[in-house]
Write an enzyme that holds these catalytic residues in place. Structure first.
Site, PDB file in Angstrom:
ATOM      1  N   SER A 630       0.852  -1.192   0.000  1.00 56.87           N
ATOM      2  CA  SER A 630       0.000   0.000   0.000  1.00 56.87           C
ATOM      3  C   SER A 630       0.890   1.244   0.000  1.00 56.87           C
ATOM      4  O   SER A 630       1.659   1.435  -0.940  1.00 56.87           O
ATOM      5  CB  SER A 630      -0.967  -0.032   1.189  1.00 56.87           C
ATOM      6  OG  SER A 630      -1.971   0.936   1.036  1.00 56.87           O
ATOM      7  N   ASP A 705      -8.541  -4.321  -6.882  1.00 57.43           N
ATOM      8  CA  ASP A 705      -8.175  -3.488  -5.734  1.00 57.43           C
ATOM      9  C   ASP A 705      -9.018  -2.208  -5.741  1.00 57.43           C
ATOM     10  O   ASP A 705      -8.897  -1.386  -6.640  1.00 57.43           O
ATOM     11  CB  ASP A 705      -6.686  -3.150  -5.810  1.00 57.43           C
ATOM     12  CG  ASP A 705      -6.171  -2.469  -4.545  1.00 57.43           C
ATOM     13  OD1 ASP A 705      -6.976  -1.857  -3.822  1.00 57.43           O
ATOM     14  OD2 ASP A 705      -4.950  -2.545  -4.293  1.00 57.43           O
ATOM     15  N   HIS A 737      -7.483  -5.154  -1.994  1.00 56.94           N
ATOM     16  CA  HIS A 737      -6.230  -4.489  -1.642  1.00 56.94           C
ATOM     17  C   HIS A 737      -5.300  -5.397  -0.845  1.00 56.94           C
ATOM     18  O   HIS A 737      -4.091  -5.192  -0.832  1.00 56.94           O
ATOM     19  CB  HIS A 737      -6.531  -3.213  -0.848  1.00 56.94           C
ATOM     20  CG  HIS A 737      -5.351  -2.325  -0.660  1.00 56.94           C
ATOM     21  ND1 HIS A 737      -4.545  -1.920  -1.702  1.00 56.94           N
ATOM     22  CD2 HIS A 737      -4.813  -1.760   0.465  1.00 56.94           C
ATOM     23  CE1 HIS A 737      -3.580  -1.134  -1.239  1.00 56.94           C
ATOM     24  NE2 HIS A 737      -3.720  -1.033   0.064  1.00 56.94           N
TER      25      HIS A 737
END
Length: 760
Positions: A630, A705, A737
């Site tokens: 991330s 995602d 994600h």
């Protein structure tokens, strides 16, 4: 004498053999989703909760009362007798199908301290067709007293109000409440024919993409007369074209995704009157480009409070509304910041003085508490906080409750008798959460529980006791019942660590290095390889996150090191993590020094981590890798491209590549808009650095995602092709994600193989 020496020799041999018997662990042992993962976590006590001021444990076979002073247990109700009532007992009304027996009581609760009622959910029907019900069982009279059906499919976001016995929940985009019988009441209007609103208008769910501390979308009033809820209109928001590839021909499954600088959704706050069935909306004016955060009620239910934030996120207002009419009554507090204001907590009214409430602010540099008196209005005067970039205006008499270079992390509740508020804070260390009792009158704080480690606590209804779940690097887990006056309590569980008992583990240490500014201390965690040999040279990997609202190092088990970090140390790698400037729990200036240039200062601090590694005689300075997910995926890619001669191998998971493609709320807080900060967006766009890649870089993403949308990675690959560089790519089809379950184990197997192949 010979007998003594012989005994010592045997003892030494036993210790040596014991150490040798410890084995190596696998990813299935240390990764969540692995087949042996939960067998190797320290023992806990699931189902602990409060029945007013009585501690109870909802176990599989029974619910047991725990004596707050001695820890002794006694049975309150058993699974057997609950199932007997479900199968053979009298029902409040007739059902058309039998009730399925329960298999556990762990999900049950006791909402009312003065009533012997157990609340739990169950199912009616057979395997092919079953319906969800909520049951209330009187364990003294041994019978069901109420039951109601959740008739809508895929119900979620359950919010029970013990004051009126109603359950609010959502299904699809709609909001419902249920109390008894077979039918619920729709709070949100349905279109003609009962059709769904197709994700354009959503009721009762969290809004603003869960920023600003927003984790839910319904808010019961203190006496249960009203239900406040969010209504989110997304009809003007651009659809991001996610694709489901499991169908015969791939299917479009769009997400509502407002990118930075683009049109965002509009939010209004509704108030539903339970008895009349009427709904009014707060008269907040045009909701365009505003955030409605941290909804809270006055104790008398006459007023509702919202912290409203402008689109630029640099001006917050605490606004009071009439709960019956929705009319705006006034602004009670305002705060501005040169970078951003970030409200994250609702008001907390004092239970012994309902004219006063606690407000959170970072105006003095750290999250602290301020007591505001609704009976003492005053003319507003703009002042400057201890953080010189912050100005504020108080329209009520305000008194600071906490101050200092540490921050309050949570309010657990109040001890009404002692007139104290129970808080969690970083006062002892930014690596910990400790619990304190705060005297509202004097400001004196009394530590509850041990000084060491991280403490997660549940406060009893009257605030006289709390359940303390404590862990540190030295204590795998300790669960206690503690009085909130700071005196000694009773320990219910002291756990050992199966990992430490069964496996050869690496040496883990923490310390500090200086940030790139030469003055700020940064915490690091260093893990040496299993079987460490000072005379060897080892490759090293930096695990990084680096972004706001995240901290990778705490005084917990293994100092927060993840299972993969331990596993790579077993594979012969030195593992380092540095919490750079921009990360959490060190104050607003520590975090917002990255404003409008995300990744610049953070990367400089990670380079200081590289220098630290290179100073260690056992690290191979030419073999340093980096991995993160991330924001950490963004940092990994950023470091590989900005410092290509330092990093040989990187694995970037779910990375941001271009902040223009990230969502409005988070992206604009830290970067402003692309229109107002074009240079910042341009300089932080990693596509422009695609030609710098020298080492081996793999990007891993979920195919659908919804957080860092696939466009980031796809456009980066195009930039690399144009620049003549060659990153690698791996996709988890239909994943979001993060990868969960078996996919998570596979993910870490894949990451491991990449480093073993290219960073030996």
């Amino acid at each position: 004498m010979k007998q003594i020496l012989s005994f010592i020799a045997i003892l030494c041999m036993t210790v040596t053999l014991s150490a040798q018997e410890k084995k190596a662990f696998t990813l299935n042992d240390v990764i969540p989703g692995g087949s042996n993962y939960f067998n190797l976590t320290p023992k806990t006590m699931p189902g602990l909760q409060w029945w007013e001021d009585v501690c109870v444990r909802a176990d599989v076979e029974a619910i047991k009362r725990i004596n707050n002073r001695t820890g002794e247990e006694s049975v309150v109700v058993t699974l057997k007798e609950v199932n007997e009532a479900l199968q053979n007992g009298e029902k409040p009304y007739k059902l058309l199908a039998p009730i399925k027996p329960l298999h556990t009581l762990q999900g049950a609760s006791l909402p009312w301290g003065n009533r012997n009622l157990l609340m739990f959910s169950g199912y009616v029907g057979d395997e092919e067709k079953s319906e969800s019900y909520v049951f209330f069982y009187d364990f003294v009279q041994k019978k069901l007293t109420n039951m109601f059906r959740i008739q809508e499919a895929n119900a979620a976001n359950f919010d029970f109000c013990k004051e009126n016995g109603y359950l609010a929940y959502t299904a699809g985009d709609h909001l419902y409440i249920a109390n008894h019988g077979d039918f619920s009441t729709a709070v949100s209007p349905h279109l003609t024919g009962g059709k769904e609103i197709d994700n354009d208008i959503v009721y009762g769910q969290a809004v603003h993409r869960n920023e600003f501390g927003i984790m839910k979308g319904t808010f019961w009033s203190p006496k249960g007369t009203y239900l406040a809820f969010y209504r989110m209109d997304q009809s003007m928001v651009t659809d991001y074209p996610q694709v489901n590839t499991t169908t015969r021909i791939a299917t479009l499954v769009p997400d509502k995704y407002p990118m930075a600088g683009m049109t965002s959704h509009k939010v209004t706050v509704g108030i539903y009157h339970v008895k009349t069935g009427k709904t009014i909306y707060l008269q907040a004016g045009d909701p365009t480009d505003r955030y409605f955060t941290n909804i809270s009620w006055s104790p008398d239910e006459k007023d509702i409070y919202v912290i409203e934030l402008n689109r630029d996120q640099n001006h917050a207002q605490l606004v009071q509304y009439n709960a019956e009419t929705g009319e705006k009554k006034g602004v009670l507090y305002e705060e501005k910041h040169a970078r951003y204001v970030e409200p994250q907590h609702p008001l907390a009214f004092l239970p012994w003085d309902e004219t006063k409430f606690i407000y959170w602010s970072q105006r003095d540099g750290y999250h602290h508490l301020y007591l505001m008196d609704t009976q003492k209005p005053q003319a507003g005067e703009w002042k400057t906080g201890k953080d010189a970039d912050d100005t504020y205006c108080e329209y009520l008499q305000t008194t600071p409750l906490t101050q200092g270079d540490w921050l309050v992390q949570e309010i657990l509740g109040f001890n009404k008798k002692m007139k104290t508020v129970i808080i969690g804070s970083t006062e002892i260390s930014p690596l910990q959460t400790n619990v304190f009792s705060l005297d509202v009158k004097t400001g004196k704080r009394t530590l509850i529980g041990k000084r060491d480690g991280m403490h997660r606590a549940q406060l009893s209804e009257n605030g006289t006791f709390l359940i303390d779940n404590f862990t540190s690097n030295d204590v795998p887990r300790e669960i206690s019942i503690l009085p909130t006056d700071g005196k000694k309590g009773v320990t219910l569980l002291t756990a050992t660590d199966p990992m430490k008992e069964q496996y050869n583990l690496p040496e883990i240490s923490i310390g500090t290095i200086k940030a790139a500014d030469g003055k700020t201390d940064l915490y690091y965690r260093l893990i040496k390889p299993v079987g460490f040999d000072l005379n060897k040279k080892y490759p090293a990997i930096i695990y990084v996150y680096g972004g706001p609202h995240a901290q990778m190092i705490h005084n917990t088990r293994f100092y927060d090191a993840r299972g993969w970090d331990l596993y790579m140390a077993q594979q012969g790698y030195v593992m380092l993590t540095v919490d750079n400037r921009g990360s959490d729990n060190r104050g607003i200036q520590f975090e917002n020094c990255t404003f409008r240039q995300l990744g610049a200062e953070e990367a400089k601090d990670q380079v200081e981590g590289v220098k630290f590694l290179q100073s260690l005689p056992y690290v191979d300075a030419g073999k340093i890798g980096v991995h993160g997910w991330s924001f950490g995926g963004y940092m990994t890619t950023n470091l590989m491209l900005t410092y290509p001669d330092l990093f040989k191998v990187g694995v970037a998971g779910g990375p941001v590549i271009d902040w223009k493609y990230y969502e409005v709320m988070y992206g604009e807080r830290y970067m402003d808009t692309p229109q107002t900060n074009p240079e910042g967006y341009k300089s932080r766009d990693l596509k422009a650095k695609a030609g710098n890649l020298k080492g081996r870089l793999e990007i891993i993403i979920g195919g659908m995602d919804p957080t860092c949308v696939p466009q980031h990675t796809i456009t980066f690959l195009r930039a690399c092709i144009d620049a003549g560089t060659h990153p690698d790519l791996f996709i988890y089809p239909e994943d979001g994600h993060n990868m969960m379950g078996r996919d998570r184990v596979h993910l870490h197997e894949h990451i491991t193989r990449y480093f073993l192949d290219y960073l030996k």
